[in-house]
Design a protein around this motif. Structure first.
Motif, PDB file in Angstrom:
ATOM      1  N   ARG A  67      36.180  47.483  48.458  1.00 28.40           N
ATOM      2  CA  ARG A  67      35.160  47.353  48.168  1.00 28.40           C
ATOM      3  C   ARG A  67      35.148  47.024  46.389  1.00 28.40           C
ATOM      4  O   ARG A  67      34.215  45.920  46.523  1.00 28.40           O
ATOM      5  CB  ARG A  67      34.343  47.772  48.620  1.00 28.40           C
ATOM      6  CG  ARG A  67      33.335  47.812  50.413  1.00 28.40           C
ATOM      7  CD  ARG A  67      32.474  48.453  50.383  1.00 28.40           C
ATOM      8  NE  ARG A  67      32.607  49.931  50.544  1.00 28.40           N
ATOM      9  CZ  ARG A  67      32.969  51.035  51.791  1.00 28.40           C
ATOM     10  NH1 ARG A  67      33.553  50.031  52.496  1.00 28.40           N
ATOM     11  NH2 ARG A  67      32.784  52.169  50.666  1.00 28.40           N
ATOM     12  N   LEU A  68      35.567  47.503  46.225  1.00 25.25           N
ATOM     13  CA  LEU A  68      35.773  47.370  44.512  1.00 25.25           C
ATOM     14  C   LEU A  68      36.453  46.454  44.462  1.00 25.25           C
ATOM     15  O   LEU A  68      35.524  45.470  43.356  1.00 25.25           O
ATOM     16  CB  LEU A  68      36.352  48.543  43.830  1.00 25.25           C
ATOM     17  CG  LEU A  68      35.914  49.873  43.397  1.00 25.25           C
ATOM     18  CD1 LEU A  68      37.286  50.965  42.661  1.00 25.25           C
ATOM     19  CD2 LEU A  68      35.276  49.656  42.827  1.00 25.25           C
ATOM     20  N   GLY A  69      37.576  45.651  45.404  1.00 27.59           N
ATOM     21  CA  GLY A  69      37.987  44.152  44.354  1.00 27.59           C
ATOM     22  C   GLY A  69      36.867  43.229  44.868  1.00 27.59           C
ATOM     23  O   GLY A  69      37.322  42.312  44.047  1.00 27.59           O
ATOM     24  N   GLY A  70      36.691  43.576  45.963  1.00 22.29           N
ATOM     25  CA  GLY A  70      35.065  42.581  47.018  1.00 22.29           C
ATOM     26  C   GLY A  70      33.531  42.475  45.607  1.00 22.29           C
ATOM     27  O   GLY A  70      32.956  42.146  46.302  1.00 22.29           O
ATOM     28  N   TYR A  71      33.916  43.237  43.774  1.00 19.67           N
ATOM     29  CA  TYR A  71      32.486  43.150  44.043  1.00 19.67           C
ATOM     30  C   TYR A  71      31.147  42.528  43.878  1.00 19.67           C
ATOM     31  O   TYR A  71      30.171  41.981  43.640  1.00 19.67           O
ATOM     32  CB  TYR A  71      32.290  44.154  42.773  1.00 19.67           C
ATOM     33  CG  TYR A  71      32.745  43.104  40.992  1.00 19.67           C
ATOM     34  CD1 TYR A  71      32.315  42.983  40.308  1.00 19.67           C
ATOM     35  CD2 TYR A  71      34.254  43.019  41.757  1.00 19.67           C
ATOM     36  CE1 TYR A  71      32.363  42.106  39.929  1.00 19.67           C
ATOM     37  CE2 TYR A  71      35.269  42.372  40.206  1.00 19.67           C
ATOM     38  CZ  TYR A  71      33.962  42.492  39.408  1.00 19.67           C
ATOM     39  OH  TYR A  71      34.552  40.949  38.212  1.00 19.67           O
ATOM     40  N   LEU A  90      42.975  40.079  47.174  1.00 19.38           N
ATOM     41  CA  LEU A  90      42.098  39.244  47.177  1.00 19.38           C
ATOM     42  C   LEU A  90      40.644  38.960  47.984  1.00 19.38           C
ATOM     43  O   LEU A  90      39.973  37.850  48.211  1.00 19.38           O
ATOM     44  CB  LEU A  90      43.360  39.333  49.122  1.00 19.38           C
ATOM     45  CG  LEU A  90      44.323  38.751  49.022  1.00 19.38           C
ATOM     46  CD1 LEU A  90      45.107  39.209  49.975  1.00 19.38           C
ATOM     47  CD2 LEU A  90      45.176  37.071  48.669  1.00 19.38           C
ATOM     48  N   MET A  91      39.931  40.453  48.043  1.00 23.37           N
ATOM     49  CA  MET A  91      38.520  40.107  48.176  1.00 23.37           C
ATOM     50  C   MET A  91      38.261  39.356  46.968  1.00 23.37           C
ATOM     51  O   MET A  91      36.779  39.374  47.550  1.00 23.37           O
ATOM     52  CB  MET A  91      38.750  41.375  47.993  1.00 23.37           C
ATOM     53  CG  MET A  91      38.482  42.224  48.921  1.00 23.37           C
ATOM     54  SD  MET A  91      38.336  42.397  50.667  1.00 23.37           S
ATOM     55  CE  MET A  91      36.706  42.665  50.768  1.00 23.37           C
ATOM     56  N   SER A  92      38.902  39.500  45.906  1.00 22.23           N
ATOM     57  CA  SER A  92      37.561  38.558  44.870  1.00 22.23           C
ATOM     58  C   SER A  92      37.744  36.820  45.447  1.00 22.23           C
ATOM     59  O   SER A  92      37.693  35.953  44.488  1.00 22.23           O
ATOM     60  CB  SER A  92      37.955  38.287  43.742  1.00 22.23           C
ATOM     61  OG  SER A  92      39.958  38.238  43.375  1.00 22.23           O
ATOM     62  N   GLU A  93      38.846  36.440  47.011  1.00 22.63           N
ATOM     63  CA  GLU A  93      38.839  34.859  46.647  1.00 22.63           C
ATOM     64  C   GLU A  93      39.622  34.118  45.910  1.00 22.63           C
ATOM     65  O   GLU A  93      39.265  33.499  45.337  1.00 22.63           O
ATOM     66  CB  GLU A  93      37.644  34.092  47.452  1.00 22.63           C
ATOM     67  CG  GLU A  93      37.148  35.377  48.876  1.00 22.63           C
ATOM     68  CD  GLU A  93      35.843  34.469  49.040  1.00 22.63           C
ATOM     69  OE1 GLU A  93      36.133  33.446  50.019  1.00 22.63           O
ATOM     70  OE2 GLU A  93      35.189  34.442  48.472  1.00 22.63           O
ATOM     71  N   PRO A  94      40.630  34.414  45.163  1.00 24.82           N
ATOM     72  CA  PRO A  94      41.220  33.946  43.588  1.00 24.82           C
ATOM     73  C   PRO A  94      41.629  32.693  44.351  1.00 24.82           C
ATOM     74  O   PRO A  94      42.109  32.101  45.449  1.00 24.82           O
ATOM     75  CB  PRO A  94      42.544  34.586  43.668  1.00 24.82           C
ATOM     76  CG  PRO A  94      43.251  35.730  45.433  1.00 24.82           C
ATOM     77  CD  PRO A  94      41.608  36.248  45.032  1.00 24.82           C
ATOM     78  N   THR A  95      41.812  31.778  43.641  1.00 26.99           N
ATOM     79  CA  THR A  95      42.220  30.390  43.988  1.00 26.99           C
ATOM     80  C   THR A  95      44.304  30.558  43.329  1.00 26.99           C
ATOM     81  O   THR A  95      44.717  29.779  44.030  1.00 26.99           O
ATOM     82  CB  THR A  95      41.919  28.810  42.870  1.00 26.99           C
ATOM     83  OG1 THR A  95      42.350  29.652  41.709  1.00 26.99           O
ATOM     84  CG2 THR A  95      40.797  29.085  43.029  1.00 26.99           C
ATOM     85  N   VAL A  96      44.179  31.219  42.290  1.00 24.64           N
ATOM     86  CA  VAL A  96      45.352  31.986  41.825  1.00 24.64           C
ATOM     87  C   VAL A  96      46.097  33.560  42.263  1.00 24.64           C
ATOM     88  O   VAL A  96      44.802  33.875  40.992  1.00 24.64           O
ATOM     89  CB  VAL A  96      45.768  30.443  40.168  1.00 24.64           C
ATOM     90  CG1 VAL A  96      47.729  31.466  39.864  1.00 24.64           C
ATOM     91  CG2 VAL A  96      46.143  30.045  40.654  1.00 24.64           C
TER      92      VAL A  96
END
Length: 251
Positions: free
Chosen positions: A98-102, A148-154
């Motif tokens: 959840r922290l990664g997907g803040y 990956l929770m932040s939905e990165p492109t790189v």
């Protein structure tokens, strides 16, 4: 595409990175090789916003990310899985994710979390377990999932196989290949050169803070500058001297 150009970084008067230029393209794995102290982690920290560069630029697509703080860098689509994983041990697996997907809320957060669980089922199975109680391989998967929770492109990976058994190294690097196959760009520092070369598309070799080789992974295995960057000059010197003696003996 991540484009790093003429990057230079210093710690006080100590110049750790002098002139690094490289690219990480969508759907490809760019592997960075180099001996300890070559400046690889310093470069990754500068790209992720943890260290302000002394010179050079970091661009993601049309956006200039040079010197921006980490939370802004993440918003633009870069996420770092740091050396040593750096998970929050007392917190549960679910809390770490959840922290990664803040940056995500509501249905979007649940959707991203479901994708992470699909890629790493163990994170769902152990969601209520304190992260510090996970095995080394499970912790590495958690570090991946959190990024990956932040939905990165790189995705920036700093030594993803560090401290892992060979079997788990294969599993973790297999996941890296799976992520790249989805179109994610991956910039990876990896000391296990053989394993890294097995999945890499491009290779950049760094020595003394500068790039000494850049090219296709298929061409990199026996390239002298790659070996020199990875092993160091001292490691190659005895072999070179031995070869010279052998040639002299034959003469």
């Amino acid at each position: 595409m991540l484009d790093i150009s003429s990057l230079a970084c210093s710690y006080g008067r100590v110049e750790a990175v002098r002139d690094i230029s490289l690219r990480a393209r969508p759907g490809e794995i760019t592997l960075v090789l180099g001996a300890n102290g070559a400046g690889k982690t310093t470069m990754m920290n500068a790209v992720a916003g943890l260290l302000k560069p002394a010179a050079g630029t970091v661009r993601l697509g049309e956006e200039d990310l040079t010197g921006l703080p980490p939370h802004v860098v993440v918003r633009h689509g870069l996420a770092l899985v740091p050396e040593g994983r750096r998970i929050f041990g007392p917190m549960t697996v679910a809390e770490n994710l959840r922290l990664g997907g803040y940056l995500r809320q509501g249905a979007r957060l649940r959707e991203v979390l479901a994708r992470v669980h699909e890629m790493f089922p163990v994170l769902h199975d152990r969601r209520d377990v304190a992260a510090g109680l996970l095995s080394g391989g499970e912790q590495q998967m958690l570090a991946f999932g959190r990024a990956l929770m932040s939905e990165p492109t790189v995705l920036l990976l700093d030594e993803p196989s560090m401290g892992l058994a060979p079997v788990m190294t294969d599993v973790v690097l297999g996941k890296v290949a799976e992520l790249a196959a989805t179109g994610l760009g991956v910039l990876m520092v990896e000391q296990n050169a053989d394993a890294g070369l097995d999945i890499a598309d491009q290779v950049v070799a760094v020595a003394r803070g500068s790039v000494v080789y850049s090219g296709d992974a298929a061409d990199a295995r026996n390239h002298a500058s790659v070996l020199r960057a990875f092993l160091g000059e001292a490691a190659l010197a005895p072999a070179a001297e031995s070869g010279a003696r052998d040639q002299g003996g034959e003469a």
